[in-house]
Design an enzyme around this catalytic site. Structure first.
Site, PDB file in Angstrom:
ATOM      1  N   GLN A 190       9.217 -16.661 -33.919  1.00 46.23           N
ATOM      2  CA  GLN A 190       9.215 -16.345 -35.187  1.00 46.23           C
ATOM      3  C   GLN A 190       9.706 -16.161 -36.805  1.00 46.23           C
ATOM      4  O   GLN A 190      10.540 -15.468 -36.097  1.00 46.23           O
ATOM      5  CB  GLN A 190       7.718 -15.617 -34.829  1.00 46.23           C
ATOM      6  CG  GLN A 190       8.200 -14.381 -35.972  1.00 46.23           C
ATOM      7  CD  GLN A 190       6.890 -15.160 -36.876  1.00 46.23           C
ATOM      8  OE1 GLN A 190       6.180 -15.963 -36.738  1.00 46.23           O
ATOM      9  NE2 GLN A 190       7.086 -14.725 -38.365  1.00 46.23           N
ATOM     10  N   ARG A 192      10.604 -15.879 -40.411  1.00 42.28           N
ATOM     11  CA  ARG A 192       9.995 -15.850 -42.339  1.00 42.28           C
ATOM     12  C   ARG A 192      10.928 -16.038 -43.228  1.00 42.28           C
ATOM     13  O   ARG A 192      11.537 -15.937 -44.188  1.00 42.28           O
ATOM     14  CB  ARG A 192       9.254 -14.692 -42.511  1.00 42.28           C
ATOM     15  CG  ARG A 192      10.278 -13.418 -42.783  1.00 42.28           C
ATOM     16  CD  ARG A 192       9.321 -12.422 -43.159  1.00 42.28           C
ATOM     17  NE  ARG A 192      10.504 -11.218 -43.371  1.00 42.28           N
ATOM     18  CZ  ARG A 192      10.071  -9.896 -42.435  1.00 42.28           C
ATOM     19  NH1 ARG A 192       9.499  -9.577 -41.859  1.00 42.28           N
ATOM     20  NH2 ARG A 192      10.714  -9.310 -43.175  1.00 42.28           N
ATOM     21  N   ASN A 193      12.204 -16.754 -42.120  1.00 48.25           N
ATOM     22  CA  ASN A 193      13.700 -16.936 -43.172  1.00 48.25           C
ATOM     23  C   ASN A 193      14.177 -18.372 -42.683  1.00 48.25           C
ATOM     24  O   ASN A 193      13.797 -19.047 -41.657  1.00 48.25           O
ATOM     25  CB  ASN A 193      13.979 -15.942 -42.723  1.00 48.25           C
ATOM     26  CG  ASN A 193      13.909 -14.412 -43.391  1.00 48.25           C
ATOM     27  OD1 ASN A 193      14.004 -14.352 -44.652  1.00 48.25           O
ATOM     28  ND2 ASN A 193      13.703 -13.669 -42.527  1.00 48.25           N
ATOM     29  N   GLY A 284      13.206  -9.945 -31.953  1.00 45.38           N
ATOM     30  CA  GLY A 284      14.481  -9.306 -31.857  1.00 45.38           C
ATOM     31  C   GLY A 284      13.822  -8.034 -32.139  1.00 45.38           C
ATOM     32  O   GLY A 284      13.617  -7.223 -32.521  1.00 45.38           O
ATOM     33  N   ARG A 285      15.442  -7.202 -33.005  1.00 42.76           N
ATOM     34  CA  ARG A 285      15.587  -6.250 -33.607  1.00 42.76           C
ATOM     35  C   ARG A 285      14.267  -6.328 -34.912  1.00 42.76           C
ATOM     36  O   ARG A 285      14.621  -7.360 -35.547  1.00 42.76           O
ATOM     37  CB  ARG A 285      17.479  -5.429 -33.904  1.00 42.76           C
ATOM     38  CG  ARG A 285      17.593  -4.465 -34.895  1.00 42.76           C
ATOM     39  CD  ARG A 285      19.143  -4.621 -34.970  1.00 42.76           C
ATOM     40  NE  ARG A 285      18.611  -2.983 -35.795  1.00 42.76           N
ATOM     41  CZ  ARG A 285      18.529  -2.796 -36.614  1.00 42.76           C
ATOM     42  NH1 ARG A 285      18.433  -3.599 -37.526  1.00 42.76           N
ATOM     43  NH2 ARG A 285      18.827  -1.665 -37.336  1.00 42.76           N
ATOM     44  N   ASP A 286      14.198  -5.009 -35.534  1.00 42.24           N
ATOM     45  CA  ASP A 286      12.399  -5.034 -35.996  1.00 42.24           C
ATOM     46  C   ASP A 286      12.097  -5.923 -36.502  1.00 42.24           C
ATOM     47  O   ASP A 286      12.157  -6.521 -37.270  1.00 42.24           O
ATOM     48  CB  ASP A 286      13.472  -5.025 -37.401  1.00 42.24           C
ATOM     49  CG  ASP A 286      13.088  -3.454 -38.650  1.00 42.24           C
ATOM     50  OD1 ASP A 286      11.831  -3.406 -38.145  1.00 42.24           O
ATOM     51  OD2 ASP A 286      13.566  -4.129 -39.828  1.00 42.24           O
ATOM     52  N   HIS A 287      11.191  -6.600 -35.245  1.00 45.42           N
ATOM     53  CA  HIS A 287      10.524  -7.843 -35.222  1.00 45.42           C
ATOM     54  C   HIS A 287       9.351  -7.812 -36.721  1.00 45.42           C
ATOM     55  O   HIS A 287       8.983  -6.612 -36.822  1.00 45.42           O
ATOM     56  CB  HIS A 287      10.340  -8.259 -34.134  1.00 45.42           C
ATOM     57  CG  HIS A 287       9.683  -9.708 -33.973  1.00 45.42           C
ATOM     58  ND1 HIS A 287       9.951 -11.437 -33.658  1.00 45.42           N
ATOM     59  CD2 HIS A 287       7.684  -9.839 -34.529  1.00 45.42           C
ATOM     60  CE1 HIS A 287       8.944 -12.042 -33.738  1.00 45.42           C
ATOM     61  NE2 HIS A 287       7.898 -10.641 -34.203  1.00 45.42           N
ATOM     62  N   ALA A 288       9.153  -8.715 -37.966  1.00 47.56           N
ATOM     63  CA  ALA A 288       8.060  -8.128 -38.146  1.00 47.56           C
ATOM     64  C   ALA A 288       8.137  -6.885 -39.167  1.00 47.56           C
ATOM     65  O   ALA A 288       6.854  -6.314 -39.766  1.00 47.56           O
ATOM     66  CB  ALA A 288       6.587  -8.256 -37.879  1.00 47.56           C
TER      67      ALA A 288
END
Length: 381
Positions: A190, A192-193, A284-288
């Site tokens: 997933q 958004r970048n 991963g770290r801090d997903h969403a």
């Protein structure tokens, strides 16, 4: 309307299909946003299986308080249609309502089952874990109309094909593509970048023991400062063409609005990728996440509350390039301090790009940097 399929089971056991050839002529109609029209299509295609429409009151209340539907199936993000009181009354009287996208095209028929009011503060707290209006999800909830409409949908017309939709795939199509590639183990990514090199290395690490990676950028409304959709897709096209072996990566876009709901959205992301046919998802770290609203690993911890999901999470700490280790690595494997790490904050990256500077090759592939710098406005205003 459902269809049996092979491979990993869709969430709830069956892949929903709400396409129809029903005639909407003469129906009372309302206009919905482009993002909501996308979600109607996601319901119809089974991306949101087991949903067959917008949540009714009992399911809605259960989702925001327990993260589950009333039948105990995992569901953490409420999928709803909000309207004002006057429109709600007209819809209830009509029974069947034509949903039109902003250009006036009818996309689906909603079979109205119930209308109900809801508590916005309780909703925000249940989904986002906060009532802070600075959180984009809370701000969105606060801006919604006061009445929700529940009911199943019948999908009648897809949007016109466009450059940004050319990678959109249904779960039926992705499952067929995975089978044609001979993949049995598929890890979803997933995003958004645009792809940082560290993201690429994380994906490639994941497929060393699996058949392929399903890169699934989220296309839809995002907060100010995020990359625009066209940039994200073009960057992934470029990265995959230049740095991936054949038959190891599949690119498809997911058209839905980013919620920034942290752990609750991580579960939602996993469910959608299970429906696509993926066996694993990278978390991963801090997903969403957004800002400092969530513990950096809350999105990993929440999976212990949903052990029944068939898709398996793959947990990773943040990757970076270490100038002493001479490799991409993470804090579990690298003993060196921050001065040895090649990494960059999102804020600093935006500043460099806005100033026409290309980050070094340990941050972004030069081909990817070139794509971004070729856009006059690569960020959401």
């Amino acid at each position: 309307m459902t269809q049996e399929i092979s491979g990993i089971k869709p969430h709830g056991g069956k892949l929903i299909n709400r396409e129809t050839n029903k005639d909407p002529t003469g129906l009372f109609s309302i206009t919905i946003s482009e993002d909501l029209a996308n979600d109607v299509e996601n319901i119809a295609d089974g991306i949101f299986s087991p949903l067959e429409g917008f949540l009714g009151q009992d399911d809605f209340e259960n989702v925001i308080t327990k993260g589950r539907l009333t039948n105990d199936l995992a569901w953490t993000i409420p999928t709803v249609l909000d309207v004002d009181d006057s429109t709600a009354k007209k819809m209830k009287d009509a029974g069947d309502v034509l949903l039109k996208n902003p250009d006036g095209t009818g996309v689906a028929i909603l079979h109205v089952e119930e209308t109900f009011s809801y508590d916005k503060e309780k909703t925000s707290q249940g989904v986002y874990g906060t009532n802070d209006s600075k959180h984009p999800g809370v701000a969105k909830t606060n801006s919604m109309n006061d009445i929700l409409v529940g009911g199943k949908i019948d999908f009648i017309k897809r949007p016109t094909e466009s450059e940004i939709r050319k990678y959109r795939m249904t779960p039926k199509q992705t499952r067929e593509a995975f089978a044609a590639a001979g993949w049995k183990t598929i890890v979803a990514f997933q995003t958004r970048n645009p792809p940082h090199v560290a993201h690429e290395m994380l994906q490639k690490t994941s497929i060393t023991t699996r058949d392929g990676v399903f890169v699934n950028p989220l296309i839809g409304k995002k907060k100010s400062g995020d990359f625009v959709d066209e940039v994200i897709v073009k960057c992934y096209e470029t990265m995959i063409a230049n740095y991936y072996p054949q038959n190891r990566c599949k690119l498809a876009t997911l058209h839905t609005e980013m919620k920034y709901a942290g752990p609750k959205e991580a579960i939602h992301h996993a469910i959608m990728r299970q429906n696509y046919g993926c066996t694993h998802i990278i978390i991963g770290r801090d997903h969403a996440g957004v800002g400092n609203y969530y513990d950096p690993f809350a999105a990993q911890k929440i999976f212990s509350d949903y052990p029944e999901l068939e898709i398996a999470p793959v947990f990773f700490p943040a990757f970076f390039y270490c100038k002493k280790c001479l490799t991409f690595t993470n804090q579990k494997a690298c003993p060196h301090d921050d001065s040895s790490k090649e990494q960059i904050s999102g804020t600093k990256l935006r500043e460099m790009i806005q100033n026409g500077q290309a980050p070094n090759e340990f941050i972004l592939r030069p081909e990817v940097s070139k794509v971004i710098l070729n856009y006059d406005k690569p960020f959401v205003d």
